[in-house]
Design an enzyme around this catalytic site. Structure first.
Site, PDB file in Angstrom:
ATOM      1  N   GLU A 365       0.830  -1.218   0.000  1.00 29.05           N
ATOM      2  CA  GLU A 365       0.000   0.000   0.000  1.00 29.05           C
ATOM      3  C   GLU A 365       0.862   1.265   0.000  1.00 29.05           C
ATOM      4  O   GLU A 365       0.571   2.234   0.695  1.00 29.05           O
ATOM      5  CB  GLU A 365      -0.993  -0.045   1.154  1.00 29.05           C
ATOM      6  CG  GLU A 365      -1.788  -1.332   1.050  1.00 29.05           C
ATOM      7  CD  GLU A 365      -3.143  -1.299   1.671  1.00 29.05           C
ATOM      8  OE1 GLU A 365      -3.639  -0.218   1.972  1.00 29.05           O
ATOM      9  OE2 GLU A 365      -3.712  -2.394   1.820  1.00 29.05           O
TER      10      GLU A 365
HETATM   11  C1  LIG Z   1       2.420  -9.911  -0.513  1.00 27.41           C
HETATM   12  C2  LIG Z   1       2.024  -8.728  -1.310  1.00 27.41           C
HETATM   13  C3  LIG Z   1       0.670  -8.434  -1.478  1.00 27.41           C
HETATM   14  C4  LIG Z   1       0.277  -7.360  -2.269  1.00 27.41           C
HETATM   15  N1  LIG Z   1      -1.055  -7.155  -2.498  1.00 27.41           N
HETATM   16  C5  LIG Z   1      -1.422  -6.229  -3.419  1.00 27.41           C
HETATM   17  C6  LIG Z   1      -2.799  -6.111  -3.815  1.00 27.41           C
HETATM   18  O1  LIG Z   1      -3.684  -6.819  -3.307  1.00 27.41           O
HETATM   19  N2  LIG Z   1      -3.114  -5.227  -4.796  1.00 27.41           N
HETATM   20  C7  LIG Z   1      -2.166  -4.424  -5.392  1.00 27.41           C
HETATM   21  O2  LIG Z   1      -2.521  -3.644  -6.256  1.00 27.41           O
HETATM   22  N3  LIG Z   1      -0.864  -4.509  -5.022  1.00 27.41           N
HETATM   23  C8  LIG Z   1      -0.466  -5.386  -4.059  1.00 27.41           C
HETATM   24  N4  LIG Z   1       0.857  -5.490  -3.702  1.00 27.41           N
HETATM   25  C9  LIG Z   1       1.861  -4.662  -4.398  1.00 27.41           C
HETATM   26  C10 LIG Z   1       2.502  -3.589  -3.542  1.00 27.41           C
HETATM   27  O3  LIG Z   1       1.591  -2.564  -3.297  1.00 27.41           O
HETATM   28  C11 LIG Z   1       3.768  -3.146  -4.297  1.00 27.41           C
HETATM   29  O4  LIG Z   1       4.724  -4.186  -4.145  1.00 27.41           O
HETATM   30  C12 LIG Z   1       4.317  -1.819  -3.815  1.00 27.41           C
HETATM   31  O5  LIG Z   1       3.444  -0.775  -4.120  1.00 27.41           O
HETATM   32  C13 LIG Z   1       5.697  -1.530  -4.417  1.00 27.41           C
HETATM   33  O6  LIG Z   1       5.719  -1.702  -5.802  1.00 27.41           O
HETATM   34  P1  LIG Z   1       6.862  -2.612  -6.462  1.00 27.41           P
HETATM   35  O7  LIG Z   1       6.905  -3.890  -5.716  1.00 27.41           O
HETATM   36  O8  LIG Z   1       6.635  -2.658  -7.905  1.00 27.41           O
HETATM   37  O9  LIG Z   1       8.223  -1.852  -6.144  1.00 27.41           O
HETATM   38  P2  LIG Z   1       8.879  -0.693  -7.022  1.00 27.41           P
HETATM   39  O10 LIG Z   1       7.909   0.383  -7.268  1.00 27.41           O
HETATM   40  O11 LIG Z   1       9.591  -1.312  -8.171  1.00 27.41           O
HETATM   41  O12 LIG Z   1       9.972  -0.134  -5.998  1.00 27.41           O
HETATM   42  C14 LIG Z   1      11.231  -0.750  -5.791  1.00 27.41           C
HETATM   43  C15 LIG Z   1      11.985   0.080  -4.749  1.00 27.41           C
HETATM   44  O13 LIG Z   1      12.175   1.427  -5.241  1.00 27.41           O
HETATM   45  C16 LIG Z   1      11.626   2.357  -4.322  1.00 27.41           C
HETATM   46  N5  LIG Z   1      11.071   3.501  -5.034  1.00 27.41           N
HETATM   47  C17 LIG Z   1      10.237   3.491  -6.123  1.00 27.41           C
HETATM   48  N6  LIG Z   1       9.926   4.737  -6.471  1.00 27.41           N
HETATM   49  C18 LIG Z   1      10.576   5.558  -5.617  1.00 27.41           C
HETATM   50  C19 LIG Z   1      10.661   6.986  -5.455  1.00 27.41           C
HETATM   51  N7  LIG Z   1       9.987   7.835  -6.250  1.00 27.41           N
HETATM   52  N8  LIG Z   1      11.412   7.470  -4.440  1.00 27.41           N
HETATM   53  C20 LIG Z   1      12.083   6.642  -3.620  1.00 27.41           C
HETATM   54  N9  LIG Z   1      12.051   5.296  -3.726  1.00 27.41           N
HETATM   55  C21 LIG Z   1      11.304   4.772  -4.691  1.00 27.41           C
HETATM   56  C22 LIG Z   1      10.559   1.572  -3.566  1.00 27.41           C
HETATM   57  O14 LIG Z   1      10.296   2.161  -2.304  1.00 27.41           O
HETATM   58  C23 LIG Z   1      11.214   0.209  -3.436  1.00 27.41           C
HETATM   59  O15 LIG Z   1      12.114   0.214  -2.357  1.00 27.41           O
HETATM   60  C24 LIG Z   1       1.268  -6.522  -2.857  1.00 27.41           C
HETATM   61  C25 LIG Z   1       2.628  -6.788  -2.650  1.00 27.41           C
HETATM   62  C26 LIG Z   1       3.014  -7.875  -1.892  1.00 27.41           C
HETATM   63  C27 LIG Z   1       4.488  -8.151  -1.702  1.00 27.41           C
END
Ligand SMILES: Cc1cc2nc3c(=O)[nH]c(=O)nc-3n(C[C@H](O)[C@H](O)[C@H](O)COP(=O)(O)OP(=O)(O)OC[C@H]3O[C@@H](n4cnc5c(N)ncnc54)[C@H](O)[C@@H]3O)c2cc1C
Length: 380
Positions: A365
């Site tokens: 989230e």
């Molecule tokens: C078990 C699990 C359940 C989930 N359930 C849902 C769900 O039901 N529905 C749904 O829609 N999503 C869900 N998610 C997704 C979750 O919301 C995302 O994993 C999260 O928003 C991060 O996106 P990403 O994993 O693509 O990471 P990325 O966006 O690729 O980020 C990678 C890293 O870069 C950092 N980063 C990215 N942009 C910036 C910035 N501008 N400034 C500083 N740092 C930055 C992030 O903080 C992170 O450390 C779930 C994830 C997990 C692991």
């Protein structure tokens, strides 16, 4: 869990008693087995639904509990205290009801909400994609309006909690041009032809909660399932996340409180050098800091909830609560492992599981980096 609480009404106090009894009776005895088996406790979630706990903050008019967020979050904390995956289910379900409850037309609310809030159906929230995580506004799943008025959705959603189990999915899709203004929210019934649920993710923790990618291959949805207007999808997604972040903060507080209580019990029993280890200042002060951090996170979370209940802006306070409470839960659960020493590192005790589970809360989230981004932009 022995926490002194001031609740707004007697009804809320009775509700919290019910939640405590239900979680102690139905959740606590099952959590270890379901987690070990990676099994989703659909029946347990249904039991909570029948008790009205899946829809506490939604209007009574449509079958919700009509409770303030302040009360809902304390119920969620109690659920997370015993089983984080089930609390996550409750939180995700509430996210999935948000769009229809807040932006649905009267006809949509009358048609869809009673089912969503009845406790029988389970919702999912599909925002993230393989190439669009933190930058959700760049998502590429498309919903194209056909000549007969139906939408045809194609694309891939990732990390879907309840994938394959949910009865309805909020699918955020691109109906317009690039960026946030091109997004819309469609409610898609589970099992609609063209939805392909991929293999379950193999996660670090929260094993009983199912998470998977879903492919949408020309999935047809009637136009009546568009929530709000075309172009309102990002607003709906972010509004749901503001509520959801408070939910995640409450989950973090419940999880961390469980770790404190367990570590205190252990430290009162374990003896070394002829003493209970709690009497060593190094351990006693560590436990004192842990208990204080949990109390601070709870206070921050409930303060943000009270702003929401009063109809005041609360997004920034929700981001602060999510950031503080989940970083706190990571630290407190790690310290709980330390208090147990070697025993903390093995599955005979739940603290190693709680430490693995806490990590998730710093990511979902909106990662905690994104919370800092939101807060710093609010300061600028
Ligand atoms: C078990 C699990 C359940 C989930 N359930 C849902 C769900 O039901 N529905 C749904 O829609 N999503 C869900 N998610 C997704 C979750 O919301 C995302 O994993 C999260 O928003 C991060 O996106 P990403 O994993 O693509 O990471 P990325 O966006 O690729 O980020 C990678 C890293 O870069 C950092 N980063 C990215 N942009 C910036 C910035 N501008 N400034 C500083 N740092 C930055 C992030 O903080 C992170 O450390 C779930 C994830 C997990 C692991």
């Amino acid at each position: 869990m022995k926490v002194q609480r001031i609740l707004p009404t007697e009804e809320a106090a009775d509700l919290l008693d019910l939640v405590r009894d239900l979680t102690e009776g139905e959740l606590a005895p099952r959590v270890a087995e379901f987690e070990a088996n990676h099994e989703f406790p659909r029946e347990v979630v249904r039991t909570l639904g029948k008790a009205g706990l899946l829809s506490l903050p939604y209007p009574e008019e449509y079958g919700g509990g009509g409770q303030p967020y302040e009360v809902y979050l304390q119920a969620l904390e109690q659920i997370a205290y015993h089983w984080l995956a089930v609390a996550e289910s409750v939180n995700v379900h509430n996210l999935a009801c948000f769009g229809t409850a807040t932006y649905g037309t009267r006809a949509q609310r009358e048609e869809l909400l009673p089912g969503m809030l009845s406790g029988e159906l389970l919702g999912a929230y599909c925002l993230s994609e393989p190439e669009a995580g933190s930058d959700a506004a760049s998502l590429s799943t498309k919903a194209v309006k056909e000549e007969d008025g139906d939408y045809r959705i194609s694309g891939t959603k990732s990390w879907v909690t309840h994938a394959g189990y949910a009865d309805f999915y909020n699918v955020f899709s691109r109906t317009g041009g690039p960026g946030a203004r091109g997004l819309s929210c469609l409610v898609v019934p589970g099992g609609t032809p063209g939805m392909v649920v991929h293999e379950r993710e193999k996660k670090l923790g929260v094993w009983s909660s199912p998470t998977a990618q879903i492919g949408f291959e020309d999935v047809r949805v009637p136009s009546g399932r568009l929530i709000g207007r075309e172009g309102k999808g990002f607003l709906i997604a972010m509004g749901a996340l503001d509520c959801g972040r408070l939910g995640i903060a409450a989950c973090a507080v419940g999880l961390a409180q469980a770790a404190v209580d367990y570590a205190v019990r252990y430290a009162k029993e374990r003896r070394q050098f002829g003493e209970k280890i709690i009497n060593f200042q190094g351990i006693g002060f560590l436990l004192a800091d842990m208990a204080t951090q949990v109390a601070a996170a709870r206070a921050l979370t409930l303060a943000a909830a009270r702003l929401k209940d009063a109809g005041l802006p609360y997004s920034l306070e929700a981001a602060k609560a999510k950031l503080f409470a989940t970083d706190m839960a990571m630290k407190v659960t790690t310290d709980a492992v330390q208090v147990l020493g070697g025993a903390g590192y093995v599955a005979d005790h739940p603290v190693e599981r709680w430490m693995r589970e806490a990590k998730l809360l710093q990511i979902v989230e909106g990662t905690n980096q994104i919370q800092r981004l939101v807060i710093s932009q609010g300061l600028a």
